[in-house]
Design an enzyme around this catalytic site. Structure first.
Site, PDB file in Angstrom:
ATOM      1  N   TYR A 262      -3.220  -3.204   4.136  1.00 59.91           N
ATOM      2  CA  TYR A 262      -2.769  -2.012   4.848  1.00 59.91           C
ATOM      3  C   TYR A 262      -2.993  -2.124   6.355  1.00 59.91           C
ATOM      4  O   TYR A 262      -2.094  -1.852   7.160  1.00 59.91           O
ATOM      5  CB  TYR A 262      -3.476  -0.762   4.315  1.00 59.91           C
ATOM      6  CG  TYR A 262      -3.149   0.487   5.110  1.00 59.91           C
ATOM      7  CD1 TYR A 262      -1.992   1.213   4.824  1.00 59.91           C
ATOM      8  CD2 TYR A 262      -3.950   0.909   6.156  1.00 59.91           C
ATOM      9  CE1 TYR A 262      -1.665   2.340   5.560  1.00 59.91           C
ATOM     10  CE2 TYR A 262      -3.626   2.032   6.899  1.00 59.91           C
ATOM     11  CZ  TYR A 262      -2.486   2.743   6.600  1.00 59.91           C
ATOM     12  OH  TYR A 262      -2.159   3.848   7.341  1.00 59.91           O
ATOM     13  N   ASP A 297       1.417   2.459  -1.927  1.00 63.99           N
ATOM     14  CA  ASP A 297       2.352   3.564  -1.720  1.00 63.99           C
ATOM     15  C   ASP A 297       2.960   3.539  -0.325  1.00 63.99           C
ATOM     16  O   ASP A 297       4.091   3.997  -0.118  1.00 63.99           O
ATOM     17  CB  ASP A 297       1.632   4.900  -1.937  1.00 63.99           C
ATOM     18  CG  ASP A 297       0.390   5.032  -1.057  1.00 63.99           C
ATOM     19  OD1 ASP A 297       0.461   5.741  -0.043  1.00 63.99           O
ATOM     20  OD2 ASP A 297      -0.634   4.419  -1.385  1.00 63.99           O
ATOM     21  N   LYS A 369      -4.015   5.111  -8.867  1.00 56.81           N
ATOM     22  CA  LYS A 369      -3.874   6.233  -7.942  1.00 56.81           C
ATOM     23  C   LYS A 369      -2.389   6.491  -7.713  1.00 56.81           C
ATOM     24  O   LYS A 369      -1.677   5.691  -7.112  1.00 56.81           O
ATOM     25  CB  LYS A 369      -4.570   5.944  -6.614  1.00 56.81           C
ATOM     26  CG  LYS A 369      -4.507   7.136  -5.663  1.00 56.81           C
ATOM     27  CD  LYS A 369      -5.074   6.792  -4.305  1.00 56.81           C
ATOM     28  CE  LYS A 369      -4.920   7.983  -3.367  1.00 56.81           C
ATOM     29  NZ  LYS A 369      -5.263   7.647  -1.987  1.00 56.81           N
TER      30      LYS A 369
END
Length: 518
Positions: A262, A297, A369
C-alpha cells in the site's frame, strides 16, 4: 459456504506466490532502515521528544548514523556508549542531539557486552508485547467477545482524540465490534511518530502512543459496560511502520492496517524501504497477537474492479506469504477485498459474490476484511444506502470475518454520528434478516459465479507466472504498474535515503528475539 475449486489449482497459486515473495524476503533480510532501528530503541524504552517535537529516537539514530553509519545497526554503538558514559537511553539521546557524544562500533568483548545489554533492554519491550497479548486474552475470557461474525468495523476520525473517544464509545454501544481511528492525512509520509495526545488532525487523528493508550482505556471501559470486548484498530503503514507496530503492541491495540504494498503504490514510498519495514512490523504484530488488515481494496479505487479482480487475488496471496514468513497465523490475516464493481454493470451482484467467495475459498481460516463501496458512491444518499445494503448482504452470504460499515454520505461529507447510526442499523437489519443464509446458498458448480471465480484464479496464476519471469520479479511488476495502475520503481520514492545494506557486524536484538534466534 465454499466454492468447489480444485485444491491443486489453489496450491499452485500459493507455490507461485512463494516463488515471487521469497526474493523480496531475502532482500528485506539484507537491509535495515532508520525506522527499524528506531523501533528497536522504542522497544528498549526510549520515548519522548525535544521541545520542537522531534522524537528522541530520531535524534539518537541520526547521531549514530552520522558517526558510524546505519549498516551495523544502532544497538552496539548505543549500548557501548551507554556503558562508557554511565547513562540511560533518554539522557544519551539528549546528549547525542546536542553533539556531546561520539559513537563507535565496538569489537570483541566490548561488542559482546553491548549486545548483552541491548538484548536485555529490548527484551523488556518484547515482554510488554507478550503481557498485552495475555491481557487481551484474559479480558475476552472475563467479559466475553463479540457474539458473532462478521465483526462490525466502524471508523472514527475527528482529528481530536478527546472527541474521538465519546464517538467511539457511542459507536460501540450501537453495535460496532471494532473501532478504527483513521490517521491524519499525510502522517504516513512523516519520518517520525508524533508524541502525546493530539487535538488537531486533518481528516483523521494522529497515531501516537498516548492516543493509543487513551482510546484503549476508553474502549476497555465500554467493553465492560457492554459485556463484550471492543477491538481497536489503527494504521501501521508509511515511513514509520515498525515503530507504530511496536507502540500498538505495547498499548494493546488489536488490529493494524498493514499491507505489504500500500505505501509503495498509494504513498510513493520506496519499495525496498517498505518491504524491509513491513517485515519487522509484522514480526511485532505476530508476537503481540495483532490481526493485520491488508489493503487490496485500494486497487479497486484506481483500477476497474472487474478487469483488475485478479490483481486483488494475487496481492492477497503475496500478503499471506509475507505475513506467514513473518510469523503471523491464519487467524491474524485480515486480507482485504472490496465491493467496488460499478452497479450499472449487468450481474454486478453476482460478480461481487464470485469474488468474495473466491477469497473465502482460498483463505477459509482468515478473517477476511470486506470493504464497502466507495468509488461508485455518487452523493445520492438513497442509492448509496441501498448499495451498502447489497454490500452487507454479500458479506452475510459469503461469511466474511470483518465488515467495514459503509456510509450513505460517502463522497458527500465526513460522517455525522447520525450517519453512523443509520449505517449500523442497515448492517444489523441485513445480518439479522439474512441469518445463516450462507448455509443454504450453494452456487451451481458450473454456473456463473463458480466459473467467474475460476477465471479470476486462473488470471492470478498467469500473473504470478509473468512476475516470476521478470528480471527483478515483484519489484519490476510494481514498477510496471501491475497493481492499482501505479508505477513505482525500486530506485525511487520517499524514504530511500533511510535504507542501508547490512554489514557483517550488523546486530539487532529485536529481530533476533522475534525470529527466535536467542
Amino acid at each position: 459456504m465454499r466454492l468447489d475449486l480444485d485444491p491443486r489449482t489453489i496450491a499452485q497459486a500459493r507455490a507461485l506466490a512463494a516463488k515471487v515473495g521469497d526474493p523480496i524476503v531475502e532482500m528485506a533480510k539484507k537491509h535495515t532502515t532508520v525506522a527499524v532501528e528506531r523501533a528497536t530503541l522504542r522497544l528498549a524504552g526510549l520515548s519522548g521528544a525535544d521541545p520542537d517535537g522531534t522524537p528522541w529516537v530520531n535524534h539518537l539514530v541520526d547521531a549514530v548514523r552520522a558517526d558510524v553509519g546505519l549498516e551495523h545497526g544502532v544497538a552496539l554503538p548505543v549500548w557501548q556508549a551507554l556503558a562508557a558514559h554511565d547513562n540511560d537511553l533518554s539522557r544519551l539521546a539528549e546528549e547525542a542531539a546536542a553533539g556531546q557524544v561520539t559513537f563507535h562500533l565496538p569489537e570483541g568483548a566490548e561488542a559482546e557486552l553491548a549486545a548483552k545489554h541491548a538484548r536485555e533492554a529490548v527484551g523488556v519491550g518484547i515482554a510488554r508485547l507478550d503481557a498485552s497479548r495475555v491481557a487481551r486474552e484474559r479480558m475476552i475470557a472475563e467479559i466475553g467477545d463479540a457474539p458473532r461474525k462478521p465483526w462490525i468495523y466502524l471508523i472514527v476520525a475527528t482529528g481530536d482524540i478527546y472527541e474521538d473517544i465519546p464517538q467511539a464509545q457511542a459507536a460501540a454501544r450501537e453495535g460496532a465490534d471494532i473501532i478504527a481511528v483513521i490517521r491524519s492525512t499525510g502522517q504516513s509520509l512523516l519520518d517520525y511518530v508524533p508524541e502525546g495526545a493530539t487535538r488537531e488532525g486533518f481528516a483523521g487523528t494522529y497515531a501516537t502512543q498516548e492516543n493509543f493508550r487513551l482510546m484503549r482505556a476508553a474502549l476497555d471501559e465500554t467493553s465492560r459496560e457492554l459485556g463484550r470486548y471492543v477491538r481497536l484498530t489503527n494504521y501501521a503503514s508509511g515511513l514509520c511502520m515498525p515503530e507504530i507496530a511496536a507502540l500498538a503492541g505495547m498499548e494493546r491495540l488489536d488490529m493494524m492496517l498493514n499491507d505489504s504494498m500500500y505505501g509503495i503504490l498509494f504513498r510513493d514510498i520506496n519499495p525496498v524501504r517498505t518491504f524491509v519495514d513491513q517485515r519487522l512490523s509484522r514480526q511485532i504484530h505476530a508476537r503481540a497477537g495483532i490481526i493485520i488488515n491488508t489493503g487490496e481494496d485500494n486497487y479497486l479505487t484506481t483500477a476497474d474492479a472487474v478487469e483488475a479482480a485478479h490483481t486483488v487475488t494475487t496481492s492477497q496471496l503475496l500478503n499471506e506469504y509475507f505475513a506467514k514468513e513473518a510469523g503471523l497465523e491464519d487467524w491474524q490475516l485480515g486480507l482485504g477485498h472490496a465491493f467496488e464493481i460499478n452497479p450499472d454493470v449487468p450481474d454486478s451482484f453476482r460478480l461481487e459474490l464470485a469474488h468474495a467467495l473466491l477469497a473465502k475459498t482460498i483463505f477459509p481460516d482468515a478473517p477476511l476484511k470486506w470493504m464497502p463501496p466507495t468509488r461508485h458512491m455518487t452523493g445520492d444518499i438513497f442509492k448509496g444506502y441501498l448499495l451498502d445494503g447489497f454490500f452487507n448482504l454479500a458479506g452475510a452470504m459469503t461469511d466474511q470475518g470483518i465488515l467495514l460499515v459503509g456510509m450513505m454520505t460517502e463522497a458527500v461529507v465526513t460522517p455525522w454520528i447520525s450517519d453512523r447510526d443509520l449505517a449500523l442499523q442497515n448492517v444489523r437489519y441485513v445480518m439479522d434478516a439474512a441469518g445463516r443464509l450462507g448455509e443454504d446458498f450453494h452456487p451451481a458448480p458450473d454456473g456463473f459465479i463458480a466459473n467467474r471465480a475460476r477465471e479470476v484464479l486462473g488470471e492470478s496464476i498467469d500473473l504470478l507466472g509473468k512476475i516470476i519471469d521478470e528480471p527483478n520479479g515483484l519489484l519490476d511488476a510494481i514498477a510496471d504498474g501491475t497493481f492499482g495502475l501505479m508505477k513505482r520503481p525500486a530506485d525511487a520514492g520517499k524514504g530511500l535515503e533511510g535504507v542501508a545494506v547490512k554489514s557483517e557486524a550488523y546486530y539487532n536484538p529485536a529481530s533476533t528475539i522475534l525470529e527466535g534466534e536467542e
